[in-house]
Design a protein around this motif. Structure first.
Motif, PDB file in Angstrom:
ATOM      1  N   MET A   1     -16.067  -1.806  -6.202  1.00  0.00           N
ATOM      2  CA  MET A   1     -14.679  -1.958  -5.758  1.00  0.00           C
ATOM      3  C   MET A   1     -14.346  -0.821  -4.810  1.00  0.00           C
ATOM      4  O   MET A   1     -14.387   0.351  -5.178  1.00  0.00           O
ATOM      5  N   GLY A   2     -14.058  -1.171  -3.562  1.00  0.00           N
ATOM      6  CA  GLY A   2     -13.738  -0.148  -2.581  1.00  0.00           C
ATOM      7  C   GLY A   2     -12.298   0.326  -2.717  1.00  0.00           C
ATOM      8  O   GLY A   2     -11.436  -0.387  -3.239  1.00  0.00           O
ATOM      9  N   PHE A   3     -12.037   1.540  -2.229  1.00  0.00           N
ATOM     10  CA  PHE A   3     -10.676   2.071  -2.311  1.00  0.00           C
ATOM     11  C   PHE A   3      -9.733   1.338  -1.366  1.00  0.00           C
ATOM     12  O   PHE A   3      -8.526   1.291  -1.591  1.00  0.00           O
ATOM     13  N   GLY A   4     -10.306   0.742  -0.317  1.00  0.00           N
ATOM     14  CA  GLY A   4      -9.474  -0.079   0.552  1.00  0.00           C
ATOM     15  C   GLY A   4      -8.922  -1.290  -0.178  1.00  0.00           C
ATOM     16  O   GLY A   4      -7.792  -1.708   0.075  1.00  0.00           O
ATOM     17  N   ASP A   5      -9.724  -1.851  -1.105  1.00  0.00           N
ATOM     18  CA  ASP A   5      -9.234  -2.967  -1.916  1.00  0.00           C
ATOM     19  C   ASP A   5      -8.072  -2.539  -2.806  1.00  0.00           C
ATOM     20  O   ASP A   5      -7.157  -3.321  -3.066  1.00  0.00           O
ATOM     21  N   VAL A   6      -8.133  -1.301  -3.288  1.00  0.00           N
ATOM     22  CA  VAL A   6      -7.059  -0.774  -4.133  1.00  0.00           C
ATOM     23  C   VAL A   6      -5.750  -0.736  -3.341  1.00  0.00           C
ATOM     24  O   VAL A   6      -4.692  -1.172  -3.827  1.00  0.00           O
ATOM     25  N   LYS A   7      -5.814  -0.243  -2.120  1.00  0.00           N
ATOM     26  CA  LYS A   7      -4.605  -0.152  -1.306  1.00  0.00           C
ATOM     27  C   LYS A   7      -4.111  -1.529  -0.868  1.00  0.00           C
ATOM     28  O   LYS A   7      -2.899  -1.760  -0.774  1.00  0.00           O
ATOM     29  N   LEU A   8      -5.040  -2.426  -0.628  1.00  0.00           N
ATOM     30  CA  LEU A   8      -4.640  -3.795  -0.304  1.00  0.00           C
ATOM     31  C   LEU A   8      -3.939  -4.448  -1.492  1.00  0.00           C
ATOM     32  O   LEU A   8      -2.994  -5.231  -1.324  1.00  0.00           O
ATOM     33  N   ALA A   9      -4.395  -4.136  -2.712  1.00  0.00           N
ATOM     34  CA  ALA A   9      -3.809  -4.723  -3.917  1.00  0.00           C
ATOM     35  C   ALA A   9      -2.335  -4.369  -4.069  1.00  0.00           C
ATOM     36  O   ALA A   9      -1.571  -5.120  -4.693  1.00  0.00           O
ATOM     37  N   LEU A  10      -1.902  -3.244  -3.516  1.00  0.00           N
ATOM     38  CA  LEU A  10      -0.484  -2.883  -3.580  1.00  0.00           C
ATOM     39  C   LEU A  10       0.378  -3.932  -2.876  1.00  0.00           C
ATOM     40  O   LEU A  10       1.412  -4.367  -3.405  1.00  0.00           O
TER      41      LEU A  10
END
Length: 299
Positions: free
Chosen positions: A225-234
């Protein structure tokens, strides 16, 4: 008579949404080309043939076409048709192989060769068609409710993010973070407009909960799980949360399902192994789109 008007209104709304999507989709390829670079590289400022990208908003807005390459190409055709000028390209005088500042894709072009980059980036017709279809689906599901304006504004950004992630497995912060902020601000405004069908507090909590859940997954398995996915999830959580927790769960599940099926398909076709990294952003966006359609239709 009122029933007849109500049956016609969604059709015109869908047509207008599709036209908006098609127009916005025309701008996706240029932005995708500029954003689709490795994490340690700067955004592209030149076409694959080395010409500086110009236009509105510092060269970010416009069609994915290079007028300088088009001019060189016309000059090439003219010069090749002239006796004694075979192989000479008008407009290439003084250009030497390996010019400084040449963008990726132009390397290896010899001086005098025809330009290779009149059009660049993802296919413009496909991008326009995908964005038009996305917006039309949102209009059909949402109807003439105020939050439709938010979905139509965010849809081209979602298409752009999906394209970039598929090309280089990267979700730029300059796209994901504004998506989350813009979604929450615009939905906050829509919450003040009559006839809306969602709840802004749930959108806020959905953003925090889904972003937090993805952050935990990132901590447990950073390679999966990339950190970009985390920010997209917001941003995804805000959009899905507008229609309630059921929509959040549905959209999230659909994203994992699409990503899992894609990975399984690659493995079965022997194009990837069990540890091969795949871009998850496009499937997160696709799952959110499905959840949003169902949530909007059921609201």
């Amino acid at each position: 008579m009122d029933l007849e008007l109500w049956s016609v209104r969604p059709l015109w709304l869908t047509v207008l949404a599709a036209l908006w999507g098609a127009a916005a989709g025309l701008l996706v390829p240029r932005a995708a080309y500029r954003f689709a670079v490795e994490p340690d590289e700067a955004w592209r400022t030149r076409c694959p043939d080395g010409h500086v990208l110009t236009g509105a908003a510092g060269g970010w807005l416009g069609l994915a076409r290079c007028p300088d390459c088009a001019q060189d190409l016309r000059g090439s055709r003219t010069s090749r048709s002239a006796p004694g000028d075979v192989g000479r390209v008008s407009g290439d005088a003084g250009r030497v192989p390996g010019d400084a500042g040449r963008a990726p894709g132009g390397a290896g072009r010899m001086s005098g060769d025809a330009p290779t980059a009149y059009r660049y980036g993802p296919g413009t017709p496909l991008a326009a068609l995908a964005t038009a279809g996305t917006c039309a689906g949102l209009a059909l599901a949402t109807g003439a409710r105020p939050e439709l304006a938010v979905w139509l504004l965010l849809a081209p950004l979602g298409v752009l993010l999906a394209v970039v992630d598929f090309r280089v497995q990267r979700l730029p912060d300059v796209l994901t973070l504004p998506l989350a902020g813009l979604a929450l601000v615009l939905l906050g405004v829509m919450a003040l407009v009559p006839e809306h069908a969602g709840q802004w507090p749930t959108a806020l909590f959905g953003s925090l909960v889904l972003g937090g859940a993805y952050f935990l997954l990132f901590l447990v398995n950073p390679n999966g799980m990339g950190f970009g996915d985390v920010k997209l999830a917001l941003g995804i959580g805000a959009v899905l949360g507008w229609y309630g927790w059921g929509t959040v769960v549905l959209g999230t599940f659909a994203g994992f399902l699409f990503g899992g099926l894609y990975g399984l398909g690659l493995v079965l076709m022997r194009r990837a192994g069990r540890k091969t990294s795949i871009p998850f952003g496009p499937f997160l966006i696709a799952g959110a789109y499905v959840g949003l359609l169902i949530g909007a239709y059921a609201a």
